[in-house]
Design a protein around this motif. Structure first.
Motif, PDB file in Angstrom:
ATOM      1  N   TYR A 128       0.800  -1.172  -0.093  1.00  0.00           N
ATOM      2  CA  TYR A 128      -0.077  -0.026   0.076  1.00  0.00           C
ATOM      3  C   TYR A 128       0.927   1.069  -0.079  1.00  0.00           C
TER       4      TYR A 128
ATOM      5  N   ASN B 146       2.837   3.310  -5.783  1.00  0.00           N
ATOM      6  CA  ASN B 146       2.091   3.595  -6.974  1.00  0.00           C
ATOM      7  C   ASN B 146       2.512   2.874  -8.173  1.00  0.00           C
TER       8      ASN B 146
ATOM      9  N   GLY C 295      -4.687  -0.466  -7.938  1.00  0.00           N
ATOM     10  CA  GLY C 295      -5.337   0.697  -7.281  1.00  0.00           C
ATOM     11  C   GLY C 295      -4.654   2.006  -7.800  1.00  0.00           C
ATOM     12  N   TYR C 296      -4.036   1.941  -8.773  1.00  0.00           N
ATOM     13  CA  TYR C 296      -3.521   3.237  -9.154  1.00  0.00           C
ATOM     14  C   TYR C 296      -3.562   3.274 -10.690  1.00  0.00           C
TER      15      TYR C 296
ATOM     16  N   THR D  47      -1.675   7.763 -10.295  1.00  0.00           N
ATOM     17  CA  THR D  47      -2.322   8.425  -9.287  1.00  0.00           C
ATOM     18  C   THR D  47      -3.516   7.343  -8.906  1.00  0.00           C
ATOM     19  N   ASP D  48      -3.917   7.528  -7.690  1.00  0.00           N
ATOM     20  CA  ASP D  48      -4.727   6.721  -7.177  1.00  0.00           C
ATOM     21  C   ASP D  48      -6.042   6.624  -7.482  1.00  0.00           C
TER      22      ASP D  48
ATOM     23  N   ASP E  31     -12.319   4.687   0.648  1.00  0.00           N
ATOM     24  CA  ASP E  31     -11.180   4.603  -0.454  1.00  0.00           C
ATOM     25  C   ASP E  31      -9.822   4.991   0.268  1.00  0.00           C
TER      26      ASP E  31
ATOM     27  N   GLN F 195      -5.424   5.200  -0.382  1.00  0.00           N
ATOM     28  CA  GLN F 195      -4.041   5.313  -1.177  1.00  0.00           C
ATOM     29  C   GLN F 195      -3.892   3.778  -1.676  1.00  0.00           C
ATOM     30  N   GLY F 196      -4.298   3.204  -2.914  1.00  0.00           N
ATOM     31  CA  GLY F 196      -3.814   1.953  -3.695  1.00  0.00           C
ATOM     32  C   GLY F 196      -4.905   1.089  -3.117  1.00  0.00           C
TER      33      GLY F 196
END
Length: 502
Positions: A16, A19, A38-39, A50-51, A72, A74-75
Motif C-alpha cells: 500500500y 504507486n 489501485g493506481y 495516481t490513486d 477509499d 491510497q492504492g
C-alpha cells in the motif's frame, strides 16, 4: 513484476502506498514499468500513477459494503464497519448513572420534605396549634373565619420577610407589609421567640379576634404556626396610630379639627361598647391606649392589639396575679386590687378622651410631679374650672366649646377613682353619639358632684418614676418604634402598625 502482482492479500497490504513498479531485465536496455494495483496513469513519468477511487464503479455507482461503508485509501479500499457496542455501553452507563442520581436525589428530597413536615408539626404544636384548634372549635363555629396560612404563602407575600418590607418593630415582634395572592395588602406580625408562659397570650389574641366582626376593630385575617415563631396576619391599616398623629411634631394637620377627634372618640367608644356588651361573650381589652388605636384611609378609628385581652364569664371580673397595662392608662383601682372589670377599660378610655381634647401625652415629665399623669392634670383643671386653658391649641379656635365641655364631663366620670361610679362603655358611647349629633347646647346626664370627686381623692394613684410594687407590670406609651424607656420601672409598648408605609 508478475510475481509482485500475484502477491497474496496479506503481502499485498505491505505494498500500500507504492504507486509504480518496474521490472529490470538484463537482456533489455530499458525497464518495464506499470502502475500498481489501485493506481492508474503513466508509470514512466514522475508521479504519473495516481490513486483510483475504487469505491466507484465505472458507471459512477458506489460500491456496496454489507452493513458497512466503502472507504477509499491510497492504492486500496476497505469496507468500514461501525462498532456500536462501546456507544451502547456508554449510553447505558450514562442513563443508569442518571437514574441512580435521580433516585438518590428523590430520596434526599423525600427525607428533607418529611423532615420539614415534622419540623412544621413540631412548630405547630409548640406554638399552640392544638390549643388554638381546640379554642376555635369551641367558639360556636367561628373557626372558619380565621385562615391558617402556610409559611410558604407568607414568605411569598413578604418577599421572604425582607428588611425592605418592615413597617415597624416593637417589644412583641416585627410587622411586615405583605401582599397576598389575591392582591390584598396585609400587615404580617411576626412575633419574637415566644416563651411558653407567653403562648397563652398569643393564642388568646387569635381566639378573641376570630370572634370579632366590627368596623372599628382591626380584623384578623389569619395566622401561621408552622414557623419558628408565631405569625399573625391582619388587615393593613395605612395611617398609623392615634398617638403618632396627636403627638408627632411632623403631623400633617390631620388632627387639627375637633370634628375629626370627636368622630374618633365615638368610633373607639362604639368598639369598646361592642366588646363589652355586644360580642358573643364580654371581652375586656385591658390595654386601651392611643398607640392601640389605628386610623384607616378615611381616618376612622380601629381598636387593635388584643394580646392581653380576656373573654370573661358571668361575673364580668378577672382576677390576675400580675397587673399588666400601660403607665398613664392603668385603672388605679385595678392596680390596687388586681381585679380587672369592664370599668377598668372605661378608665383607660377616659385617658384617651382627654388626650383627644388636650393633645397632651398620658405621661409627661415636663409637667409638675402632681400633674405627671394626664388624668390628675385634667381632673385638677376641671376642679379649678380651667378647661378652656388646657384645650389643644390646634382645635381651640375652631371647636364647639359646648361639645368639648360635654365630652370633658364624660371623661371626668370615666376617670372616677371608684369603678362603680364610672359609666359603662355603652352609656359613654350613647352620650358621645348624642354630643356629636347635637348642634346646640349639650350636657351629659348624671353629672358627678364635686364632693364625690373629692371623696375619691383618698384612693392612691400610681407613683410614676418610682419602682412599681411587687408582681406588677406596667408599660409606658410609645410614640415611635425605636424608643428607649426612660425609666427602669417601665418599658415602651410599640403599636401594631406604623404611621409611615412603604
Amino acid at each position: 513484476m508478475e510475481n509482485f502482482r500475484n502477491l497474496y492479500y496479506k503481502d499485498y497490504k505491505k505494498t500500500y502506498g507504492v504507486n509504480c513498479v518496474c521490472d529490470y531485465d538484463s537482456n533489455l536496455s530499458y525497464a518495464r514499468c506499470s502502475c500498481n494495483r489501485g493506481y492508474e496513469g503513466n508509470p514512466y513519468l514522475q508521479g504519473g500513477c495516481t490513486d483510483v477511487n475504487e469505491c466507484l464503479h465505472s458507471d459512477g455507482s458506489l460500491v456496496r459494503c454489507w452493513r458497512g461503508t466503502c472507504v477509499d485509501f491510497q492504492g486500496h479500499w476497505e469496507c468500514v464497519y461501525t462498532n456500536h457496542l462501546p456507544l451502547a455501553i456508554g449510553l447505558g452507563s450514562s442513563f443508569g448513572s442518571l437514574i441512580f442520581i435521580g433516585v438518590v436525589y428523590g430520596i434526599y428530597k423525600f427525607i428533607r420534605k418529611q423532615r420539614k413536615l415534622r419540623q412544621k408539626k413540631k412548630f405547630f404544636k409548640r406554638n399552640g396549634g392544638l390549643l388554638l384548634e381546640q379554642q376555635l372549635t369551641s367558639t360556636e363555629g367561628n373557626a372558619e373565619k380565621t385562615k391558617v396560612f402556610s409559611s410558604r404563602e407568607l414568605k411569598k407575600a413578604t418577599e421572604n420577610f425582607s428588611l425592605n418590607r418592615i413597617l415597624g418593630e416593637g417589644g412583641q415582634g416585627t410587622v411586615y407589609k405583605g401582599m397576598l395572592v389575591d392582591g390584598r395588602i396585609v400587615a404580617v406580625k411576626k412575633s419574637k421567640v415566644v416563651d411558653e408562659d407567653k403562648l397563652e397570650e398569643f393564642i388568646n389574641e387569635v381566639v378573641i379576634l376570630s370572634q370579632i366582626n366590627h368596623r372599628n376593630i382591626v380584623k384578623l385575617l389569619g395566622c401561621c404556626l408552622e414557623t419558628n415563631v408565631p405569625v399573625l396576619v391582619y388587615e393593613f391599616i395605612p395611617n398609623g396610630n392615634l398617638f403618632e398623629l396627636l403627638h408627632d411634631e411632623f403631623d400633617d394637620n390631620t388632627m387639627a379639627t375637633w370634628e375629626v377627634r370627636l368622630r374618633i372618640a365615638v368610633d373607639i367608644a362604639g368598639a369598646l361598647s361592642y366588646l363589652h356588651s355586644s360580642a358573643s361573650s364580654p371581652i375586656y381589652h385591658r390595654d386601651v391606649k392611643s398607640t392601640n388605636i389605628m386610623l384607616d384611609e378615611k381616618y376612622r378609628a380601629k381598636v387593635s392589639d388584643f394580646g392581653t385581652s380576656r373573654s370573661v364569664t358571668v361575673d364580668h371580673t378577672h382576677l390576675t396575679t400580675v397587673v399588666s397595662g400601660t403607665v398613664g392608662y392603668v385603672d388605679p383601682e385595678y392596680f390596687q386590687s388586681s381585679q380587672f372589670t369592664d370599668k377598668s377599660d372605661v378608665y383607660s378610655f377616659g385617658v384617651v378622651l382627654v388626650e383627644l381634647m388636650t393633645g397632651e401625652k398620658p405621661i409627661s415629665f415636663l409637667r409638675s410631679q402632681e400633674n405627671r399623669t394626664l388624668a390628675t392634670y385634667f381632673i385638677l383643671a376641671m376642679k379649678e374650672n380651667r378647661l378652656s386653658n388646657i384645650i389643644d391649641a390646634r382645635i381651640k379656635d375652631g371647636c364647639k366649646l359646648n361639645q368639648v365641655t360635654a365630652v370633658a364631663k364624660i371623661a371626668r366620670k370615666c376617670l372616677n377613682l371608684k369603678g362603680r361610679k364610672r359609666p359603662s362603655m355603652r352609656e359613654v358611647s350613647m352620650e358621645l353619639e348624642k354630643i356629636r349629633s347635637s348642634l346646640g347646647d349639650m350636657q351629659p346626664h348624671e353629672d358627678v358632684s364635686e364632693n364625690e370627686e373629692e371623696n375619691d381623692e383618698g384612693v392612691v394613684e400610681i407613683n410614676i418614676g418610682e419602682e412599681s410594687r411587687n408582681n406588677t407590670i406596667v408599660t409606658a406609651p410609645a410614640s415611635q418604634y425605636n424608643v428607649v424607656a426612660s425609666s427602669s420601672s417601665w418599658s415602651d409598648v410599640e403599636p401594631l402598625f406604623p404611621h409611615q408605609t412603604r
